[in-house]
Design an enzyme around this catalytic site. Structure first.
Site, PDB file in Angstrom:
ATOM      1  N   ALA A  34      14.363 -26.700  46.842  1.00  0.00           N
ATOM      2  CA  ALA A  34      13.978 -27.375  45.690  1.00  0.00           C
ATOM      3  C   ALA A  34      12.491 -27.083  45.194  1.00  0.00           C
ATOM      4  O   ALA A  34      12.144 -27.501  44.150  1.00  0.00           O
ATOM      5  CB  ALA A  34      14.070 -28.863  46.146  1.00  0.00           C
ATOM      6  N   GLY A  37      11.266 -21.541  42.246  1.00  0.00           N
ATOM      7  CA  GLY A  37      11.623 -21.236  40.889  1.00  0.00           C
ATOM      8  C   GLY A  37      12.665 -21.739  40.183  1.00  0.00           C
ATOM      9  O   GLY A  37      12.604 -22.230  38.878  1.00  0.00           O
ATOM     10  N   GLY A  39      14.650 -23.952  41.953  1.00  0.00           N
ATOM     11  CA  GLY A  39      14.800 -25.546  42.464  1.00  0.00           C
ATOM     12  C   GLY A  39      14.018 -26.607  41.881  1.00  0.00           C
ATOM     13  O   GLY A  39      14.638 -27.345  41.391  1.00  0.00           O
ATOM     14  N   ARG A 106      15.074 -11.184  43.496  1.00  0.00           N
ATOM     15  CA  ARG A 106      14.719  -9.643  43.498  1.00  0.00           C
ATOM     16  C   ARG A 106      13.355  -9.367  42.519  1.00  0.00           C
ATOM     17  O   ARG A 106      12.686 -10.065  41.889  1.00  0.00           O
ATOM     18  CB  ARG A 106      15.650  -9.184  42.308  1.00  0.00           C
ATOM     19  CG  ARG A 106      17.065  -8.845  43.021  1.00  0.00           C
ATOM     20  CD  ARG A 106      17.974  -7.972  42.205  1.00  0.00           C
ATOM     21  NE  ARG A 106      18.741  -8.664  41.217  1.00  0.00           N
ATOM     22  CZ  ARG A 106      18.794  -7.680  40.106  1.00  0.00           C
ATOM     23  NH1 ARG A 106      18.843  -6.247  40.212  1.00  0.00           N
ATOM     24  NH2 ARG A 106      19.594  -8.262  38.833  1.00  0.00           N
ATOM     25  N   ILE A 142      24.050 -20.674  44.971  1.00  0.00           N
ATOM     26  CA  ILE A 142      23.302 -19.841  44.138  1.00  0.00           C
ATOM     27  C   ILE A 142      22.601 -18.451  44.822  1.00  0.00           C
ATOM     28  O   ILE A 142      22.561 -17.569  44.273  1.00  0.00           O
ATOM     29  CB  ILE A 142      22.052 -20.763  43.321  1.00  0.00           C
ATOM     30  CG1 ILE A 142      22.891 -21.890  42.585  1.00  0.00           C
ATOM     31  CG2 ILE A 142      21.265 -19.976  42.269  1.00  0.00           C
ATOM     32  CD1 ILE A 142      22.223 -22.867  41.641  1.00  0.00           C
ATOM     33  N   ASP A 175      26.373 -16.379  34.450  1.00  0.00           N
ATOM     34  CA  ASP A 175      27.150 -14.798  33.721  1.00  0.00           C
ATOM     35  C   ASP A 175      27.805 -15.578  32.314  1.00  0.00           C
ATOM     36  O   ASP A 175      27.651 -14.916  31.252  1.00  0.00           O
ATOM     37  CB  ASP A 175      28.164 -14.288  34.797  1.00  0.00           C
ATOM     38  CG  ASP A 175      27.279 -13.591  35.874  1.00  0.00           C
ATOM     39  OD1 ASP A 175      26.064 -13.321  35.765  1.00  0.00           O
ATOM     40  OD2 ASP A 175      27.763 -14.044  36.917  1.00  0.00           O
ATOM     41  N   ARG A 178      25.238 -16.409  29.654  1.00  0.00           N
ATOM     42  CA  ARG A 178      24.673 -15.128  29.029  1.00  0.00           C
ATOM     43  C   ARG A 178      25.794 -14.579  28.131  1.00  0.00           C
ATOM     44  O   ARG A 178      25.477 -14.369  26.865  1.00  0.00           O
ATOM     45  CB  ARG A 178      24.577 -14.175  29.924  1.00  0.00           C
ATOM     46  CG  ARG A 178      23.104 -14.393  30.947  1.00  0.00           C
ATOM     47  CD  ARG A 178      22.781 -13.578  31.847  1.00  0.00           C
ATOM     48  NE  ARG A 178      21.620 -13.555  32.487  1.00  0.00           N
ATOM     49  CZ  ARG A 178      21.344 -13.491  33.744  1.00  0.00           C
ATOM     50  NH1 ARG A 178      22.136 -13.113  34.537  1.00  0.00           N
ATOM     51  NH2 ARG A 178      20.114 -13.679  34.176  1.00  0.00           N
ATOM     52  N   HIS A 202      29.324 -11.581  41.288  1.00  0.00           N
ATOM     53  CA  HIS A 202      28.070 -11.810  40.492  1.00  0.00           C
ATOM     54  C   HIS A 202      27.121 -10.841  41.168  1.00  0.00           C
ATOM     55  O   HIS A 202      26.110 -10.913  41.736  1.00  0.00           O
ATOM     56  CB  HIS A 202      27.515 -13.370  40.792  1.00  0.00           C
ATOM     57  CG  HIS A 202      26.318 -13.448  40.452  1.00  0.00           C
ATOM     58  ND1 HIS A 202      25.919 -13.549  39.081  1.00  0.00           N
ATOM     59  CD2 HIS A 202      25.038 -13.396  40.814  1.00  0.00           C
ATOM     60  CE1 HIS A 202      24.678 -13.740  38.638  1.00  0.00           C
ATOM     61  NE2 HIS A 202      23.947 -13.867  39.772  1.00  0.00           N
TER      62      HIS A 202
HETATM   63  N1  LIG Z   1      23.530 -17.220  41.223  1.00  0.00           N
HETATM   64  C1  LIG Z   1      22.912 -16.772  40.224  1.00  0.00           C
HETATM   65  O1  LIG Z   1      23.189 -16.664  39.162  1.00  0.00           O
HETATM   66  C2  LIG Z   1      21.263 -16.787  40.503  1.00  0.00           C
HETATM   67  C3  LIG Z   1      20.405 -16.755  39.248  1.00  0.00           C
HETATM   68  C4  LIG Z   1      19.152 -16.444  39.823  1.00  0.00           C
HETATM   69  C5  LIG Z   1      18.612 -16.550  41.108  1.00  0.00           C
HETATM   70  N2  LIG Z   1      19.567 -16.320  42.159  1.00  0.00           N
HETATM   71  C6  LIG Z   1      19.065 -16.365  43.344  1.00  0.00           C
HETATM   72  O2  LIG Z   1      18.588 -17.652  43.954  1.00  0.00           O
HETATM   73  C7  LIG Z   1      17.527 -17.427  45.025  1.00  0.00           C
HETATM   74  C8  LIG Z   1      15.975 -18.293  44.737  1.00  0.00           C
HETATM   75  O3  LIG Z   1      15.671 -17.490  43.540  1.00  0.00           O
HETATM   76  P1  LIG Z   1      14.298 -18.395  43.069  1.00  0.00           P
HETATM   77  O4  LIG Z   1      13.653 -17.695  41.675  1.00  0.00           O
HETATM   78  O5  LIG Z   1      14.393 -20.005  42.855  1.00  0.00           O
HETATM   79  O6  LIG Z   1      13.284 -17.803  44.292  1.00  0.00           O
HETATM   80  P2  LIG Z   1      11.841 -18.562  44.812  1.00  0.00           P
HETATM   81  O7  LIG Z   1      11.437 -17.667  45.663  1.00  0.00           O
HETATM   82  O8  LIG Z   1      11.159 -18.959  43.522  1.00  0.00           O
HETATM   83  O9  LIG Z   1      12.289 -19.954  45.402  1.00  0.00           O
HETATM   84  C9  LIG Z   1      13.192 -19.993  46.624  1.00  0.00           C
HETATM   85  C10 LIG Z   1      12.709 -21.323  47.426  1.00  0.00           C
HETATM   86  O10 LIG Z   1      13.598 -21.160  48.445  1.00  0.00           O
HETATM   87  C11 LIG Z   1      12.886 -21.745  49.646  1.00  0.00           C
HETATM   88  N3  LIG Z   1      13.308 -21.204  50.933  1.00  0.00           N
HETATM   89  C12 LIG Z   1      13.326 -20.364  51.546  1.00  0.00           C
HETATM   90  N4  LIG Z   1      13.709 -20.324  52.825  1.00  0.00           N
HETATM   91  C13 LIG Z   1      14.353 -21.653  52.824  1.00  0.00           C
HETATM   92  C14 LIG Z   1      15.060 -22.268  53.714  1.00  0.00           C
HETATM   93  N5  LIG Z   1      15.301 -21.779  55.008  1.00  0.00           N
HETATM   94  N6  LIG Z   1      15.496 -23.602  53.530  1.00  0.00           N
HETATM   95  C15 LIG Z   1      15.225 -24.075  52.134  1.00  0.00           C
HETATM   96  N7  LIG Z   1      14.492 -23.471  51.311  1.00  0.00           N
HETATM   97  C16 LIG Z   1      13.914 -22.189  51.621  1.00  0.00           C
HETATM   98  C17 LIG Z   1      11.505 -21.103  49.454  1.00  0.00           C
HETATM   99  O11 LIG Z   1      10.435 -21.754  50.109  1.00  0.00           O
HETATM  100  C18 LIG Z   1      11.302 -21.252  47.755  1.00  0.00           C
HETATM  101  O12 LIG Z   1      10.668 -22.524  47.444  1.00  0.00           O
HETATM  102  C19 LIG Z   1      17.422 -16.129  45.052  1.00  0.00           C
HETATM  103  O13 LIG Z   1      18.088 -15.739  46.144  1.00  0.00           O
HETATM  104  C20 LIG Z   1      17.848 -15.467  43.579  1.00  0.00           C
HETATM  105  O14 LIG Z   1      18.350 -14.033  43.773  1.00  0.00           O
HETATM  106  C21 LIG Z   1      20.961 -16.498  41.833  1.00  0.00           C
HETATM  107  O1  LIG Z   2      19.252 -10.863  38.723  1.00  0.00           O
HETATM  108  C1  LIG Z   2      19.022 -11.554  39.896  1.00  0.00           C
HETATM  109  O2  LIG Z   2      18.612 -11.157  40.791  1.00  0.00           O
HETATM  110  C2  LIG Z   2      18.923 -12.988  39.786  1.00  0.00           C
HETATM  111  C3  LIG Z   2      20.431 -13.480  39.395  1.00  0.00           C
HETATM  112  O3  LIG Z   2      21.538 -13.201  40.206  1.00  0.00           O
HETATM  113  C4  LIG Z   2      20.833 -13.286  37.872  1.00  0.00           C
HETATM  114  O4  LIG Z   2      21.963 -13.069  37.469  1.00  0.00           O
HETATM  115  O5  LIG Z   2      19.852 -13.636  36.879  1.00  0.00           O
END
Ligand SMILES: NC(=O)c1ccc[n+]([C@@H]2O[C@H](COP(=O)([O-])OP(=O)(O)OC[C@H]3O[C@@H](n4cnc5c(N)ncnc54)[C@H](O)[C@@H]3O)[C@@H](O)[C@H]2O)c1
Ligand SMILES: O=C(O)C[C@H](O)C(=O)O
Length: 339
Positions: A34, A37, A39, A106, A142, A175, A178, A202
């Site tokens: 939470a 970025g 969360g 990423r 996610i 997706d 978008r 995805h």
């Molecule tokens: N499904 C989708 O469409 C989609 C889209 C965007 C991003 N994502 C994925 O979401 C994930 C998070 O992205 P983000 O930009 O928020 O990253 P981020 O690094 O900004 O935030 C991730 C958070 O997870 C926390 N974290 C790490 N290990 C943890 C644990 N064991 N328990 C609880 N929290 C933990 C970190 O402290 C951090 O606050 C990434 O894997 C990203 O690829 C998925």
């Molecule tokens: O592209 C990524 O790594 C994050 C996420 O899966 C997205 O589609 O934006």
């Protein structure tokens, strides 16, 4: 545990368009990751959702500040922050819905699969705790690579004896978001009226938007459909490159995650005909997990809907994505069972 309560006069008896006209049930939602970025804005959006009565914000660091901040918003739910593994059980206890955006994002040049080594272990640990503390909760995954993290979650739940395939979802709503935006841009349709199913998985070519089924109909030429398909498949990379090392999509993902969570909560609440695309256990193809439209209800997935009729281009896309998606699913299953 860090508790901040700011109850408004909104109360439990809400008459809101789209949420029915009966009093709202108590629902506890947890966001794991939470303080990240995604969360943080997702916590904000879930705080605005009138179907949530308790919002549990968990991360391994920085949750107290996020929880204190979000808790001052005068909406229905009570916000509690939890930090560190010792508090994970308390965060999860009694949850109806758990949303997982925990893990690393990423950087330019990486694929989602490059995140596997770190995120697979994170997801496995969090899902073990879900199996223990809230085995009946819906889980919205996610964390990437979704094509592997969802199978990992399924295996963890199977091992714990808590697996219910109706309750596990890979969130692919971004997706769809978008595809709708890009299609509206080319077709000049009002974006609020646009619908586009996106199926498969995805990651890259596993993301298959079905523009032949997009509404309103626009009869776009084949080259435009191909360009729209590619842009949808590369949407995540477009953001990763624009952020130039500072992460991937967070704001649009928080929006998409909140849309999907809201649909799950509406389904739990008994709102009829709630349909979203999601990556779920499936028999739509020969693959054990596949994203397609699903009807949501009081127990999660009520029905996995079929693909409908596909254009020749989409049929080719479907065949091309299967080997990659199959390998990603198998990688997740293998990881969950070997460690
Ligand atoms: N499904 C989708 O469409 C989609 C889209 C965007 C991003 N994502 C994925 O979401 C994930 C998070 O992205 P983000 O930009 O928020 O990253 P981020 O690094 O900004 O935030 C991730 C958070 O997870 C926390 N974290 C790490 N290990 C943890 C644990 N064991 N328990 C609880 N929290 C933990 C970190 O402290 C951090 O606050 C990434 O894997 C990203 O690829 C998925
Ligand atoms: O592209 C990524 O790594 C994050 C996420 O899966 C997205 O589609 O934006």
């Amino acid at each position: 545990m860090f508790r901040s309560v700011a109850r408004s006069a909104v109360g439990k008896h809400l008459l809101r368009r789209g949420y029915g006209t009966v009093s709202l049930p108590d629902r506890k939602v947890a966001v794991l990751g939470a303080a990240g970025g995604i969360g943080q804005p997702l916590a904000l959006l879930m705080k605005l959702n009138p179907l949530v009565s308790q919002l549990a914000l968990y991360d391994i660091a920085n949750t107290p500040g996020v929880a204190a901040d979000v808790s001052h918003i005068n909406s229905r739910s009570e916000v509690t922050g939890y930090v560190g593994e010792d508090q994970l059980g308390q965060a999860l206890e009694g949850c109806d819905l758990v949303i997982i955006p925990a893990g690393v994002p990423r950087k330019p040049g990486m694929t989602r699969d490059d995140l596997f080594n770190i995120n697979a272990g994170i997801v496995k640990g969090l899902c073990s705790a879900i199996a223990k503390y809230c085995p009946h909760a819906l889980v919205n995954m996610i964390s990437n690579p979704v094509n592997s993290t969802v199978p990992i979650a399924a295996e963890v739940f199977k091992k714990a004896g808590t697996y219910d395939e109706r309750k596990l979802f890979g969130v692919t709503t971004l997706d769809v978001v978008r595809a709708k935006t890009f299609y509206a841009g080319k077709s000049k349709a009002n974006v609020a009226d646009v619908n586009v199913p996106v199926v498969g998985g995805h990651a890259g070519i596993t993301i298959l938007p079905l523009f032949s089924q997009a509404t309103p109909k626009a009869n776009l030429p084949e080259d435009v459909i191909k360009a729209l398909t590619k842009r949808t498949q590369d949407g995540g990379t477009e953001v990763v490159e624009a952020k130039a090392g500072k992460g991937s999509a967070t704001l649009s993902m928080a929006y998409a995650g909140a849309v999907f969570a809201d649909s799950c909560l509406k389904g739990l609440h008994g709102v009829p005909d709630v349909v979203e695309c999601a990556f779920v256990q499936s028999t739509v193809t020969e693959l054990p997990f596949f994203a397609s439209k699903v009807r949501l209800g009081k127990n999660g997935v009520e029905e996995v809907l079929g693909l409908g009729s596909l254009s020749e281009y989409e049929k080719e896309g479907l065949e091309s994505l299967k080997p990659e998606l199959k390998a990603s699913i198998e990688k997740g299953i293998k990881f969950a069972n070997q460690s």
